[in-house]
Design a protein around this motif. Structure first.
Motif, PDB file in Angstrom:
ATOM      1  N   ASP A  58       0.686  -1.218   0.022  1.00 23.57           N
ATOM      2  CA  ASP A  58       0.018   0.030  -0.167  1.00 23.57           C
ATOM      3  C   ASP A  58       0.811   1.294   0.044  1.00 23.57           C
ATOM      4  O   ASP A  58       0.545   2.368  -0.430  1.00 23.57           O
ATOM      5  N   THR A  59       1.692   1.213   0.851  1.00 20.09           N
ATOM      6  CA  THR A  59       2.781   2.337   0.807  1.00 20.09           C
ATOM      7  C   THR A  59       3.741   2.543  -0.606  1.00 20.09           C
ATOM      8  O   THR A  59       3.568   3.933  -1.085  1.00 20.09           O
ATOM      9  N   LEU A  60       3.979   1.614  -1.261  1.00 21.35           N
ATOM     10  CA  LEU A  60       4.582   1.727  -2.709  1.00 21.35           C
ATOM     11  C   LEU A  60       3.333   2.255  -3.587  1.00 21.35           C
ATOM     12  O   LEU A  60       3.647   3.109  -4.424  1.00 21.35           O
ATOM     13  N   LYS A  61       2.320   1.631  -3.607  1.00 22.66           N
ATOM     14  CA  LYS A  61       1.332   2.110  -4.256  1.00 22.66           C
ATOM     15  C   LYS A  61       1.042   3.565  -4.268  1.00 22.66           C
ATOM     16  O   LYS A  61       0.832   4.419  -5.249  1.00 22.66           O
ATOM     17  N   THR A  62       0.604   3.871  -2.990  1.00 22.60           N
ATOM     18  CA  THR A  62       0.356   5.233  -2.723  1.00 22.60           C
ATOM     19  C   THR A  62       1.429   6.326  -3.062  1.00 22.60           C
ATOM     20  O   THR A  62       1.324   7.281  -3.811  1.00 22.60           O
ATOM     21  N   ILE A  63       2.734   6.168  -3.078  1.00 22.85           N
ATOM     22  CA  ILE A  63       3.659   6.905  -3.518  1.00 22.85           C
ATOM     23  C   ILE A  63       3.924   6.946  -5.055  1.00 22.85           C
ATOM     24  O   ILE A  63       3.984   8.275  -5.728  1.00 22.85           O
ATOM     25  N   GLY A  64       3.676   5.849  -5.596  1.00 21.64           N
ATOM     26  CA  GLY A  64       3.721   5.860  -7.047  1.00 21.64           C
ATOM     27  C   GLY A  64       2.542   6.629  -7.696  1.00 21.64           C
ATOM     28  O   GLY A  64       2.560   7.542  -8.520  1.00 21.64           O
ATOM     29  N   SER A  65       1.263   6.202  -7.201  1.00 23.22           N
ATOM     30  CA  SER A  65       0.071   6.867  -7.755  1.00 23.22           C
ATOM     31  C   SER A  65       0.117   8.582  -7.277  1.00 23.22           C
ATOM     32  O   SER A  65      -0.446   9.272  -8.225  1.00 23.22           O
ATOM     33  N   SER A  66       0.540   8.812  -6.207  1.00 19.63           N
ATOM     34  CA  SER A  66       0.440  10.027  -5.848  1.00 19.63           C
ATOM     35  C   SER A  66       1.569  11.106  -6.912  1.00 19.63           C
ATOM     36  O   SER A  66       0.985  12.098  -7.156  1.00 19.63           O
ATOM     37  N   TYR A  67       2.637  10.329  -7.189  1.00 17.70           N
ATOM     38  CA  TYR A  67       3.552  11.085  -8.144  1.00 17.70           C
ATOM     39  C   TYR A  67       2.712  11.273  -9.588  1.00 17.70           C
ATOM     40  O   TYR A  67       2.754  12.190 -10.105  1.00 17.70           O
ATOM     41  N   VAL A  68       2.168  10.140  -9.865  1.00 16.65           N
ATOM     42  CA  VAL A  68       1.271  10.313 -11.198  1.00 16.65           C
ATOM     43  C   VAL A  68       0.248  11.246 -11.140  1.00 16.65           C
ATOM     44  O   VAL A  68       0.149  12.162 -12.052  1.00 16.65           O
ATOM     45  N   THR A  69      -0.514  11.211  -9.889  1.00 16.65           N
ATOM     46  CA  THR A  69      -1.475  12.369  -9.451  1.00 16.65           C
ATOM     47  C   THR A  69      -0.981  13.732 -10.086  1.00 16.65           C
ATOM     48  O   THR A  69      -1.657  14.607 -10.477  1.00 16.65           O
ATOM     49  N   ILE A  70       0.280  14.036  -9.070  1.00 13.84           N
ATOM     50  CA  ILE A  70       0.835  15.202  -9.298  1.00 13.84           C
ATOM     51  C   ILE A  70       1.097  15.586 -10.678  1.00 13.84           C
ATOM     52  O   ILE A  70       0.824  16.870 -11.070  1.00 13.84           O
ATOM     53  N   LEU A  71       1.700  14.769 -11.427  1.00 10.23           N
ATOM     54  CA  LEU A  71       2.262  15.028 -12.698  1.00 10.23           C
ATOM     55  C   LEU A  71       0.757  15.430 -13.659  1.00 10.23           C
ATOM     56  O   LEU A  71       1.035  16.106 -14.361  1.00 10.23           O
ATOM     57  N   ARG A  72      -0.300  14.524 -13.472  1.00  8.82           N
ATOM     58  CA  ARG A  72      -1.388  14.763 -14.174  1.00  8.82           C
ATOM     59  C   ARG A  72      -1.892  16.264 -14.135  1.00  8.82           C
ATOM     60  O   ARG A  72      -2.362  16.660 -15.125  1.00  8.82           O
ATOM     61  N   ALA A  73      -1.792  16.673 -12.694  1.00  7.54           N
ATOM     62  CA  ALA A  73      -2.481  17.909 -12.452  1.00  7.54           C
ATOM     63  C   ALA A  73      -1.932  18.896 -13.263  1.00  7.54           C
ATOM     64  O   ALA A  73      -2.516  20.023 -13.621  1.00  7.54           O
ATOM     65  N   ALA A  74      -0.679  18.793 -13.708  1.00  6.52           N
ATOM     66  CA  ALA A  74      -0.053  20.091 -14.360  1.00  6.52           C
ATOM     67  C   ALA A  74      -0.244  19.924 -16.197  1.00  6.52           C
ATOM     68  O   ALA A  74       0.028  20.555 -16.863  1.00  6.52           O
ATOM     69  N   VAL A  75      -0.995  18.705 -16.669  1.00  5.26           N
ATOM     70  CA  VAL A  75      -1.009  18.345 -17.876  1.00  5.26           C
ATOM     71  C   VAL A  75      -1.747  19.193 -18.748  1.00  5.26           C
ATOM     72  O   VAL A  75      -1.582  19.858 -19.885  1.00  5.26           O
ATOM     73  N   VAL A  76      -3.076  19.670 -17.976  1.00  6.71           N
ATOM     74  CA  VAL A  76      -3.953  20.435 -18.840  1.00  6.71           C
ATOM     75  C   VAL A  76      -3.502  21.845 -19.086  1.00  6.71           C
ATOM     76  O   VAL A  76      -3.359  22.413 -20.004  1.00  6.71           O
ATOM     77  N   PRO A  77      -2.843  22.591 -17.777  1.00  3.51           N
ATOM     78  CA  PRO A  77      -2.327  23.892 -18.296  1.00  3.51           C
ATOM     79  C   PRO A  77      -1.215  23.954 -19.028  1.00  3.51           C
ATOM     80  O   PRO A  77      -0.992  24.722 -19.802  1.00  3.51           O
ATOM     81  N   LEU A  78      -0.379  22.642 -18.852  1.00  2.00           N
ATOM     82  CA  LEU A  78       0.778  22.899 -19.762  1.00  2.00           C
ATOM     83  C   LEU A  78       0.492  22.555 -21.290  1.00  2.00           C
ATOM     84  O   LEU A  78       0.919  23.134 -22.163  1.00  2.00           O
ATOM     85  N   ILE A  79      -0.457  21.908 -21.495  1.00  2.00           N
ATOM     86  CA  ILE A  79      -0.743  21.604 -23.084  1.00  2.00           C
ATOM     87  C   ILE A  79      -1.531  22.852 -23.494  1.00  2.00           C
ATOM     88  O   ILE A  79      -1.136  23.175 -24.477  1.00  2.00           O
ATOM     89  N   PHE A  80      -2.432  23.524 -22.793  1.00  2.00           N
ATOM     90  CA  PHE A  80      -3.106  24.707 -23.332  1.00  2.00           C
ATOM     91  C   PHE A  80      -2.022  25.787 -23.633  1.00  2.00           C
ATOM     92  O   PHE A  80      -1.988  26.335 -24.693  1.00  2.00           O
TER      93      PHE A  80
END
Length: 494
Positions: A58-80
């Motif tokens: 669960d700890t490994l999953k949380t670390i990995g998924s949290s990083y992907v979530t942070i990265l995705r958060a910047a996708v839309v403003p970056l693309i636009f």
């Protein structure tokens, strides 16, 4: 004729070799990969699995998924902002229409070569006939089709925003999630960018604001990139625990075929293209490698976009006016890994697994889908949409997608790395063919380049600007991890 100014000389690096190694971004990524695999294997030994989660898993999953979530958060403003800025930058480039046409042509040429290699490997290695036992079919969580692809281009709102609601069958509780249609964001950004160009001087304040906002978003992304080793550790460790060795072994031939195809394109086809254009293969790889590393880890061409554009300009010598158009375009449509190699081998795998004989027309359709349908992947992680688009075009069972989901994250790392390498290669080739490549910068030593943007606006020449070779040759080479503003550097980028 204008010239570029030399960057300010930085203080000499006084770090020892051990500290240089430990603070190297590339070393940190590799160390995180190895450590993640080791911890994942330890978790398996301790009884952790997809169906039996533990504190460690669960700890490994949380670390990995949290990083992907942070990265995705910047996708839309970056693309636009990236698409609007890239289109507006075309006004500074001579022969903009010719450059755009050449870029799209080379996108298609390299995609054609890649998909051809994928088809040949699928026929020679026969991964579907060599699949192990225990594979389960399943409907894909998303399906791509030409009709849905075309409808998806029509924006539902300015942000391409959608909300989906689902019910928990056990508790009856409703949960909603917000998602963005990346294709719609691209369409909206392209329309806004073209409209701003047509508006002329009245749109200058808007374009200046957009470019400034892009710089801010990129700076935030640099901070996200710097914690990539932590995200890598979690993602790899979680993948080892979730999928285990049994499923990975059953798909070993398929995974091997995909990675052989990726390696052939990256280490054979791309070097041949580089060499035939009179450029150094070593300089190409040393220049693009930091972005390839990040693409491998992040599994997102869009997330890697700022670094890809940076190495394309500063390492490979592509003028900013052109690179700022070609690289964002490539990050959303140039997918030799996700849209060419992978769907070709995967489609043949599914056909072989279900005992379906493909004819010459269907092989031709695989090529057409790969060359034309790359935009369906839209630079996001994963290639399920592209695979389902290929399968539905060929009339193959979509349940075959479920066979491959177990190892998709592992394959996606290699696919994205190849995507990123191609997104930097094509602008370099086109710039060389059009005589606007700064070969002095291309051939310069690679000893470190800051992530910071302290001299972005004035020192990188546009397509119509001549380069003073003496000034370019005077650019300092340093391994320092920080610049004057305190921002981190990636060792290996220039």
């Amino acid at each position: 004729m204008s010239t570029t100014a030399a960057r300010p000389t930085k203080a000499p690096d006084t770090r020892g070799p051990v500290r240089k190694l430990l603070t190297s971004f590339g070393f940190q990524i590799i160390a995180a990969l190895i450590l993640g695999i080791a911890v994942g294997l330890l978790g398996v030994q301790l009884g952790a699995s997809k169906d039996n989660p533990t504190v460690l898993s669960d700890t490994l999953k949380t670390i990995g998924s949290s990083y992907v979530t942070i990265l995705r958060a910047a996708v839309v403003p970056l693309i636009f902002t990236a698409i609007v800025a890239s289109i507006s930058n075309l006004r500074r480039v001579q022969n903009a229409a010719r450059l755009a046409g050449q870029t799209l042509l080379w996108f298609a040429i390299t995609a054609f070569i890649a998909v051809t290699i994928g088809i040949v490997l699928g026929l020679v290695l026969q991964p579907g006939n060599r699949a192990g036992d225990g594979l389960e079919t399943g409907a894909p969580y998303t399906v791509g089709s030409w009709w849905n692809f075309l409808l998806g281009l029509i924006p539902q709102n300015f942000l391409g925003l959608g909300v989906s609601t689902s019910l928990n069958p056990e508790t009856g509780a409703a949960s909603s999630s917000v998602n963005f249609n990346i294709l719609q964001v691209i369409v909206v950004a392209a329309v806004v960018g073209i409209a701003a160009l047509k508006a002329g001087k009245k749109a200058e304040p808007f374009l200046a604001f957009t470019e400034s906002l892009l710089k801010v978003i990129q700076r935030v992304l640099w901070w996200i990139i710097r914690i990539a080793p932590l995200g890598t550790f979690g993602l790899i460790g979680s993948a080892v625990i979730q999928y285990g060795s049994d499923k990975l072994a059953s798909l070993a031939w398929f995974a091997g075929a995909v990675y052989i195809g990726l390696a052939l394109v990256l280490f054979v086809v791309y070097p041949i293209l580089v060499k035939t254009h009179g450029l150094s293969i070593k300089q190409y790889f040393s220049g693009v490698w930091p972005a390839v590393q990040l693409g491998f880890v992040s599994r997102s061409s869009i997330g890697t976009l700022p670094l890809t554009e940076r190495v394309t300009e500063r390492n490979l010598g592509v003028p900013r006016g052109y690179a700022s158009f070609a690289v964002p375009l490539g990050a959303t449509t140039k997918m030799d890994g996700c849209a060419a190699i992978y769907p070709a081998i995967a489609a043949i795998f599914v056909a072989q697994f279900f005992g379906i004989e493909l004819n010459i027309v269907q092989y031709f359709l695989i090529v057409i889908v790969s060359v034309v349908g790359s935009a369906a992947t839209a630079g996001t992680t994963g290639a399920v949409v592209m695979l389902t688009l290929t399968l539905s075009t060929l009339g193959l069972p979509l349940e075959g997608v479920g066979l491959l989901l177990a190892i998709d994250p592992i394959l996606d790392m290699g696919r994205t790395a190849l995507n990123v390498a191609g997104q930097a290669l094509v602008p370099t080739i086109v710039a060389k063919r059009e005589g606007i490549l700064d070969e002095t910068l291309y051939n310069a030593p690679r000893n470190g380049l800051p992530f910071a943007d302290e001299d972005d606006d004035d020192t990188t020449p546009d397509a119509e600007t001549a380069v003073d070779t003496d000034a370019a040759a005077a650019l300092p080479d340093t391994d320092a991890d920080t610049d004057a503003s305190g921002e981190p550097e990636v060792v290996g980028a220039r």
